[in-house]
Write an enzyme that holds these catalytic residues in place. Sequence first.
Site, PDB file in Angstrom:
ATOM      1  N   HIS A   1      -2.502   1.210   7.274  1.00  0.00           N
ATOM      2  CA  HIS A   1      -2.823   1.330   5.845  1.00  0.00           C
ATOM      3  C   HIS A   1      -2.749   2.787   5.412  1.00  0.00           C
ATOM      4  CE1 HIS A   1      -4.516   0.689   1.937  1.00  0.00           C
ATOM      5  NE2 HIS A   1      -5.549   1.456   2.194  1.00  0.00           N
TER       6      HIS A   1
ATOM      7  N   ASP B   1      -7.746   5.247  -3.431  1.00  0.00           N
ATOM      8  CA  ASP B   1      -6.901   4.227  -2.825  1.00  0.00           C
ATOM      9  C   ASP B   1      -6.599   3.145  -3.857  1.00  0.00           C
ATOM     10  OD1 ASP B   1      -5.653   2.367  -1.226  1.00  0.00           O
ATOM     11  OD2 ASP B   1      -7.225   2.282   0.292  1.00  0.00           O
TER      12      ASP B   1
ATOM     13  N   CYS C   1       0.799  -1.230   0.000  1.00  0.00           N
ATOM     14  CA  CYS C   1       0.000   0.000   0.000  1.00  0.00           C
ATOM     15  C   CYS C   1       0.828   1.275   0.000  1.00  0.00           C
ATOM     16  CB  CYS C   1      -0.991   0.013   1.160  1.00  0.00           C
ATOM     17  SG  CYS C   1      -0.298   0.299   2.801  1.00  0.00           S
TER      18      CYS C   1
END
Length: 280
Positions: free
Chosen positions: A117, A134, A78
Amino acid sequence: MSDSARTTTPFSLDAYLERIGWEGGRRPDTATLRGVQLAHMRAIPFENLDALGGRAPSLDLSDLMAKLVHGRRRGGYCYEHNTLFAAALEALGVRVTRLTARVVVGADRFEDRPRTHMALLAELPGDPRPHLADVGFGAIGSLLEPVPLTADTEFHDAGRRHRLVHAPRRGPLETWVLQAHVAGGWQAQYAFTLEPFEPSDYEMINWHIATNPRSPFSRRPYVQRLTPDTHLLLDGDRLTVTRTDDGTVTERKLSDETEARRALAEEFGIDAPAGLTLLR
């Protein structure tokens, strides 16, 4: 690397857009934001192979360009994905706020999960609604396209269903929760506030997630790839394919290291680093 070098690392919007196959507009508008996110999701796989090898991946833009854009046979997790995506959005004229979130899939209490995250808040010129954007959430409940930061409204993003809701407030900032409609019901994916985070914050979180022996990313391969028709997931020695149209799931166990490397190359378009042990 010195701080001055980090602030001047090269980023090529042309090379990035070529890598993800985006040939649409470059205006900072909703159509571009949605299209670029979806193209990125389908072009660059999610993978944790650096962490599996005991190394925290670099978040420097020049290294991300080399690995995710010019390399073409690797992906990232991520912090890598969303750091690169944020640079692309800013190059397109989008204002970006970098956020952190608690991954709460399956959690009884959100507070039991740390903020691990990275997500983004994207603001478009002339649009009063910021969007949650995202490209780095490695799960079948991930957003395929950005959604407006609006509570209690269902959004359909490239065939998936999502909504944002508020969690009970435990401090001065509202807590937002991204929910995905999976397995016949709404399931919380991650919870976040709108507090901005800085690159130095992600450097520390990235190192922790990559090197902590208790982190799932340091213990087994976790790889995801999206196509228009399927969601592919390698979790340890299990390869799962979920069809987009009807949700049909097929699963098989990889028997050995050779089969795991073959699956990465053929199914995910990833060349595993030499010397890395995938199945442990």
